[in-house]
Design a protein around this motif. Sequence first.
Motif, mmCIF file in Angstrom:
data_model
loop_
_atom_site.group_PDB
_atom_site.id
_atom_site.type_symbol
_atom_site.label_atom_id
_atom_site.label_comp_id
_atom_site.label_asym_id
_atom_site.label_seq_id
_atom_site.Cartn_x
_atom_site.Cartn_y
_atom_site.Cartn_z
ATOM 1 N N PRO A 68 0.810 -1.216 0.000
ATOM 2 C CA PRO A 68 0.000 0.000 0.000
ATOM 3 C C PRO A 68 0.847 1.272 0.000
ATOM 4 O O PRO A 68 1.749 1.426 0.821
ATOM 5 C CB PRO A 68 -0.815 -0.113 1.299
ATOM 6 C CG PRO A 68 -0.795 -1.557 1.648
ATOM 7 C CD PRO A 68 0.531 -2.070 1.177
ATOM 8 N N LEU A 69 0.540 2.152 -0.946
ATOM 9 C CA LEU A 69 1.201 3.458 -1.010
ATOM 10 C C LEU A 69 0.271 4.418 -1.737
ATOM 11 O O LEU A 69 -0.659 4.002 -2.415
ATOM 12 C CB LEU A 69 2.556 3.359 -1.723
ATOM 13 C CG LEU A 69 2.596 2.786 -3.137
ATOM 14 C CD1 LEU A 69 2.185 3.809 -4.187
ATOM 15 C CD2 LEU A 69 3.997 2.295 -3.470
ATOM 16 N N GLN A 70 0.535 5.703 -1.567
ATOM 17 C CA GLN A 70 -0.196 6.710 -2.339
ATOM 18 C C GLN A 70 0.778 7.389 -3.298
ATOM 19 O O GLN A 70 1.976 7.427 -3.034
ATOM 20 C CB GLN A 70 -0.805 7.761 -1.405
ATOM 21 C CG GLN A 70 -1.984 7.237 -0.602
ATOM 22 C CD GLN A 70 -2.491 8.292 0.357
ATOM 23 O OE1 GLN A 70 -1.803 8.666 1.302
ATOM 24 N NE2 GLN A 70 -3.698 8.776 0.120
ATOM 25 N N VAL A 71 0.239 7.919 -4.403
ATOM 26 C CA VAL A 71 1.080 8.592 -5.394
ATOM 27 C C VAL A 71 0.651 10.061 -5.478
ATOM 28 O O VAL A 71 -0.536 10.376 -5.504
ATOM 29 C CB VAL A 71 0.946 7.922 -6.778
ATOM 30 C CG1 VAL A 71 1.772 8.674 -7.820
ATOM 31 C CG2 VAL A 71 1.394 6.465 -6.719
ATOM 32 N N ASP A 72 1.641 10.944 -5.488
ATOM 33 C CA ASP A 72 1.384 12.378 -5.645
ATOM 34 C C ASP A 72 2.425 12.914 -6.625
ATOM 35 O O ASP A 72 3.330 12.171 -7.048
ATOM 36 C CB ASP A 72 1.493 13.071 -4.276
ATOM 37 C CG ASP A 72 0.758 14.417 -4.231
ATOM 38 O OD1 ASP A 72 0.261 14.866 -5.282
ATOM 39 O OD2 ASP A 72 0.686 15.010 -3.137
ATOM 40 N N TYR A 73 2.310 14.186 -6.972
ATOM 41 C CA TYR A 73 3.325 14.772 -7.842
ATOM 42 C C TYR A 73 3.541 16.226 -7.486
ATOM 43 O O TYR A 73 2.671 16.875 -6.903
ATOM 44 C CB TYR A 73 2.945 14.639 -9.320
ATOM 45 C CG TYR A 73 1.819 15.525 -9.761
ATOM 46 C CD1 TYR A 73 0.498 15.172 -9.513
ATOM 47 C CD2 TYR A 73 2.066 16.723 -10.426
ATOM 48 C CE1 TYR A 73 -0.540 15.994 -9.906
ATOM 49 C CE2 TYR A 73 1.031 17.550 -10.830
ATOM 50 C CZ TYR A 73 -0.270 17.176 -10.566
ATOM 51 O OH TYR A 73 -1.306 17.989 -10.943
ATOM 52 N N ILE A 74 4.720 16.690 -7.807
ATOM 53 C CA ILE A 74 4.997 18.116 -7.746
ATOM 54 C C ILE A 74 5.625 18.470 -9.082
ATOM 55 O O ILE A 74 6.160 17.590 -9.778
ATOM 56 C CB ILE A 74 5.996 18.483 -6.612
ATOM 57 C CG1 ILE A 74 7.343 17.779 -6.832
ATOM 58 C CG2 ILE A 74 5.466 18.149 -5.245
ATOM 59 C CD1 ILE A 74 8.451 18.752 -6.681
ATOM 60 N N HIS A 75 5.556 19.721 -9.441
ATOM 61 C CA HIS A 75 6.250 20.142 -10.656
ATOM 62 C C HIS A 75 7.184 21.289 -10.283
ATOM 63 O O HIS A 75 6.740 22.365 -9.903
ATOM 64 C CB HIS A 75 5.252 20.581 -11.729
ATOM 65 C CG HIS A 75 5.889 20.832 -13.055
ATOM 66 N ND1 HIS A 75 5.203 21.252 -14.156
ATOM 67 C CD2 HIS A 75 7.185 20.711 -13.461
ATOM 68 C CE1 HIS A 75 6.035 21.382 -15.173
ATOM 69 N NE2 HIS A 75 7.246 21.068 -14.771
ATOM 70 N N ALA A 76 8.471 20.992 -10.326
ATOM 71 C CA ALA A 76 9.483 22.002 -10.035
ATOM 72 C C ALA A 76 10.561 21.879 -11.100
ATOM 73 O O ALA A 76 10.916 20.780 -11.501
ATOM 74 C CB ALA A 76 10.088 21.752 -8.662
ATOM 75 N N SER A 77 11.055 23.005 -11.554
ATOM 76 C CA SER A 77 12.058 22.940 -12.620
ATOM 77 C C SER A 77 13.117 24.010 -12.391
ATOM 78 O O SER A 77 12.824 25.081 -11.862
ATOM 79 C CB SER A 77 11.314 23.120 -13.947
ATOM 80 O OG SER A 77 12.081 23.811 -14.864
ATOM 81 N N ARG A 78 14.370 23.687 -12.745
ATOM 82 C CA ARG A 78 15.429 24.696 -12.609
ATOM 83 C C ARG A 78 16.249 24.863 -13.873
ATOM 84 O O ARG A 78 17.080 25.760 -13.974
ATOM 85 C CB ARG A 78 16.334 24.421 -11.391
ATOM 86 C CG ARG A 78 17.157 23.165 -11.415
ATOM 87 C CD ARG A 78 17.994 23.032 -10.146
ATOM 88 N NE ARG A 78 19.105 23.945 -10.078
ATOM 89 C CZ ARG A 78 20.395 23.551 -10.102
ATOM 90 N NH1 ARG A 78 20.719 22.280 -10.179
ATOM 91 N NH2 ARG A 78 21.347 24.433 -10.024
ATOM 92 N N TYR A 79 16.041 24.006 -14.867
ATOM 93 C CA TYR A 79 16.853 24.084 -16.088
ATOM 94 C C TYR A 79 16.145 24.783 -17.242
ATOM 95 O O TYR A 79 16.786 25.429 -18.047
ATOM 96 C CB TYR A 79 17.298 22.685 -16.545
ATOM 97 C CG TYR A 79 18.434 22.139 -15.722
ATOM 98 C CD1 TYR A 79 19.741 22.186 -16.181
ATOM 99 C CD2 TYR A 79 18.197 21.600 -14.467
ATOM 100 C CE1 TYR A 79 20.790 21.705 -15.408
ATOM 101 C CE2 TYR A 79 19.229 21.111 -13.683
ATOM 102 C CZ TYR A 79 20.525 21.168 -14.159
ATOM 103 O OH TYR A 79 21.549 20.692 -13.390
ATOM 104 N N GLY A 80 14.807 24.654 -17.353
ATOM 105 C CA GLY A 80 14.130 25.162 -18.548
ATOM 106 C C GLY A 80 14.796 24.548 -19.764
ATOM 107 O O GLY A 80 15.016 23.334 -19.807
#
Length: 190
Positions: A68-80
């Motif tokens: 059992p686990l949950q999935v989430d996401y973030i969107h972070a970027s530093r390179y473009g």
Amino acid sequence: MSKITPTFIKEVFDASRVIVPQQTLEASFEKVATEITQNHIKDNPIAVCVMNGGLFITSEIVKRLRFPLQVDYIHASRYGNEYTGANMLNWVKTPNINPQGRTVILFDDILDGGLTLAEVKRYYEDRGALNVLTAVMLDKKAPRDKGGLIKADYAGLEVENEFLFGFGLDYHGYMRNVPEIRAVDTKHMI
Ligand SMILES: O=P(O)(O)OC[C@H]1O[C@H](OP(=O)(O)OP(=O)(O)O)[C@H](O)[C@@H]1O
Ligand SMILES: Nc1nc2[nH]cnc2c(=O)[nH]1
């Protein structure tokens, strides 16, 4: 007009060379999934995809975790579209699931200068996560940035210090869908 056309992208692909073939990647996903299973089967973790690059590695590992686990996401970027990362992360999307008291496993395609994962890890720690682990498909033998994460808790493979694309890694936004890891020829580092 932009030089980054589909024809140009094909030229870049044709001049690139394979660094990690698909089969080797597959074996590394098995290895990382086995390690994570051994260590976190009872932790009810949140598996967090660091978009965009983390998209493919997250799905490859998470589908191999049979607990059992949950999935989430973030969107972070530093390179473009640059070859050197900025000092600050551009936070496009913060996560949905409250991490208070939870084990969090961050999934990203590559550890390079290390600032992306260091900052995302700190984001979760500041919001009360019990334990924040990091998992990457590739650990690049590159100098870490000041304040960058030195070592991921789980890493599939080590790679040399070259600019790579494929399996989530992009070249000017293209070729994330290439099913292996390739190095860009230096003449195309534009
Ligand atoms: O260890 P670092 O030097 O911080 O570099 C690693 C980060 O760079 C890439 O993301 P990028 O900023 O290019 O955004 P993307 O995932 O949308 O391609 C990659 O997906 C990692 O998140
Ligand atoms: N596409 C791509 N993004 C990166 N971000 C940090 N290192 C890399 C790399 O080698 N390729």
